[in-house]
Design an enzyme around this catalytic site. Structure first.
Site, PDB file in Angstrom:
ATOM      1  N   ARG A 106       0.752  -1.147  -0.171  1.00 53.27           N
ATOM      2  CA  ARG A 106      -0.154  -0.079  -0.076  1.00 53.27           C
ATOM      3  C   ARG A 106       0.844   1.253  -0.090  1.00 53.27           C
ATOM      4  O   ARG A 106       1.665   1.378   1.099  1.00 53.27           O
ATOM      5  CB  ARG A 106      -0.781  -0.176   1.154  1.00 53.27           C
ATOM      6  CG  ARG A 106      -1.813   0.911   1.149  1.00 53.27           C
ATOM      7  CD  ARG A 106      -2.901   0.663   2.328  1.00 53.27           C
ATOM      8  NE  ARG A 106      -2.332   0.749   3.488  1.00 53.27           N
ATOM      9  CZ  ARG A 106      -3.237   1.025   4.757  1.00 53.27           C
ATOM     10  NH1 ARG A 106      -4.625   1.602   4.482  1.00 53.27           N
ATOM     11  NH2 ARG A 106      -2.793   1.224   5.806  1.00 53.27           N
ATOM     12  N   THR A 110      -0.769   7.599  -0.999  1.00 51.99           N
ATOM     13  CA  THR A 110      -2.152   7.553  -2.039  1.00 51.99           C
ATOM     14  C   THR A 110      -2.930   6.699  -1.296  1.00 51.99           C
ATOM     15  O   THR A 110      -4.267   6.284  -1.747  1.00 51.99           O
ATOM     16  CB  THR A 110      -1.860   6.974  -3.286  1.00 51.99           C
ATOM     17  OG1 THR A 110      -1.185   5.969  -3.359  1.00 51.99           O
ATOM     18  CG2 THR A 110      -0.812   8.120  -4.012  1.00 51.99           C
ATOM     19  N   ASP A 202      -1.066  -2.406  12.708  1.00 57.98           N
ATOM     20  CA  ASP A 202      -0.455  -3.193  11.301  1.00 57.98           C
ATOM     21  C   ASP A 202      -0.420  -4.823  11.499  1.00 57.98           C
ATOM     22  O   ASP A 202       0.451  -5.293  12.265  1.00 57.98           O
ATOM     23  CB  ASP A 202       0.766  -2.479  11.056  1.00 57.98           C
ATOM     24  CG  ASP A 202       1.265  -2.719   9.661  1.00 57.98           C
ATOM     25  OD1 ASP A 202       1.401  -2.139   8.549  1.00 57.98           O
ATOM     26  OD2 ASP A 202       1.670  -4.113   9.343  1.00 57.98           O
ATOM     27  N   ASP A 205       3.234  -6.021  10.699  1.00 60.85           N
ATOM     28  CA  ASP A 205       4.072  -5.412  11.525  1.00 60.85           C
ATOM     29  C   ASP A 205       4.079  -6.443  12.925  1.00 60.85           C
ATOM     30  O   ASP A 205       4.977  -7.280  13.412  1.00 60.85           O
ATOM     31  CB  ASP A 205       4.174  -4.202  12.128  1.00 60.85           C
ATOM     32  CG  ASP A 205       4.783  -3.359  10.913  1.00 60.85           C
ATOM     33  OD1 ASP A 205       5.510  -3.975  10.231  1.00 60.85           O
ATOM     34  OD2 ASP A 205       4.599  -2.145  10.991  1.00 60.85           O
TER      35      ASP A 205
HETATM   36  N1  URA Z   1      -3.630  -3.058   7.231  1.00 63.05           N
HETATM   37  C1  URA Z   1      -3.200  -3.308   8.634  1.00 63.05           C
HETATM   38  O1  URA Z   1      -2.413  -4.069   8.786  1.00 63.05           O
HETATM   39  N2  URA Z   1      -3.928  -2.607   9.587  1.00 63.05           N
HETATM   40  C2  URA Z   1      -5.016  -1.711   9.296  1.00 63.05           C
HETATM   41  O2  URA Z   1      -5.558  -1.576  10.390  1.00 63.05           O
HETATM   42  C3  URA Z   1      -5.393  -1.681   8.152  1.00 63.05           C
HETATM   43  C4  URA Z   1      -4.768  -1.982   6.811  1.00 63.05           C
END
Ligand code: URA
Length: 211
Positions: A106, A110, A202, A205
Site C-alpha cells: 500500500r 495515496t 499493522d 508488523d
Molecule cells: N492494514 C493493516 O495491517 N492494518 C490496518 O488497520 C489496515 C490495513
C-alpha cells in the site's frame, strides 16, 4: 451473522482469541499463534459449502457409504505479506490445496495498491479460490487482488479476512458483488491513515515483529 455477501464468524473461541490479538501488549509469538488458531476456525467456516460425495469403505463393523469431499480443486491465494499469517493455518486444515501469492503493497500516501509479485496455480477457472488477507481496510488492495485473480481466470472466489472495515466491505461489494467475504469482525471505521479502528494495528508488523 450472515448474508449472501458477508459472513461474520461470531464463534466465542474466535472472538476470544481476536480480543487477545487486538491487545497492544500481546507479544509477536502469541499473536502469530493466535492467528494460526483463528485461521483454522475461519477455514472451517469458509469451507462450509464444499461439495461432498460418498465413498464406500469398510468399518470394523460393516460396509458404509462414507461422506468425503468430492475432490473439487482448491486454491489458496495469500495477499502478501500479511496474508501468509492466515494462509498457514488454513493450509493445515486443507493440506492438498494449491497455493498462490499476490504481492501488493500500500502506497502510504495515496493508499493505492502497487503490485510487485503475482504467481498463482494453473487452472484457476476450475478451482474454488480462497483469497486471504487479514485486514480488509480501504478495500483497494483486496479489489486489486481480486481483479488480478479474475484476470487469471478465477470465477469462484471467496475473500477471507480477520477484520473488515465497513468502508472496505462497501468497496468490495461494489467492485466484486460475486465474491463473498468471511471475517471475524466488522470494526467501526477507518482512521485518517487508512487503519482499521479499533483494529489491531499493522497486521504484518504485529505478526512478523517488524515494528
Ligand atoms: N492494514 C493493516 O495491517 N492494518 C490496518 O488497520 C489496515 C490495513
Amino acid at each position: 451473522m450472515s448474508d449472501h455477501h458477508l459472513t461474520v464468524v461470531d464463534h466465542p473461541l474466535v472472538q476470544h482469541k481476536l480480543s487477545i490479538m487486538r491487545d497492544k501488549d500481546t507479544s509477536t509469538s502469541q499473536f502469530r499463534q493466535l492467528l494460526r488458531e483463528i485461521s483454522q476456525l475461519l477455514a472451517y467456516e469458509v469451507t462450509r459449502n464444499l461439495t461432498m460425495t460418498t465413498k464406500q469403505i469398510e468399518t470394523p463393523m460393516q460396509m458404509m457409504d462414507a461422506p468425503t469431499l468430492d475432490g473439487k480443486k482448491l486454491a489458496l491465494i495469500s495477499i502478501l505479506r500479511a496474508g501468509n499469517g492466515l494462509l498457514d493455518g488454513v493450509l493445515e486444515l486443507i493440506p492438498s490445496a494449491r497455493v498462490g501469492f499476490v504481492g501488493l503493497y500500500r502506497d502510504e500516501e495515496t493508499l493505492k495498491p502497487v503490485q510487485y509479485y503475482f504467481k498463482v496455480p494453473e487452472g484457476l477457472d476450475d478451482r474454488l479460490v480462497i483469497a486471504v488477507d487479514p485486514m480488509l481496510a480501504t478495500g483497494n488492495s483486496s479489489v486489486a487482488a481480486i481483479d488480478l485473480l479474475k484476470g487469471a481466470g478465477a470465477t469462484n472466489i471467496i475473500f477471507l479476512c480477520l477484520l473488515a472495515a465497513p468502508e472496505g466491505i462497501d468497496r468490495m461489494k461494489e467492485a466484486h458483488p460475486d465474491v463473498p467475504i468471511v471475517t471475524a469482525s466488522v470494526d467501526e471505521k477507518l482512521n485518517e491513515m487508512g487503519y482499521i479502528v479499533p483494529g489491531l494495528g499493522d497486521a504484518g508488523d504485529r505478526m512478523f515483529g517488524t515494528k
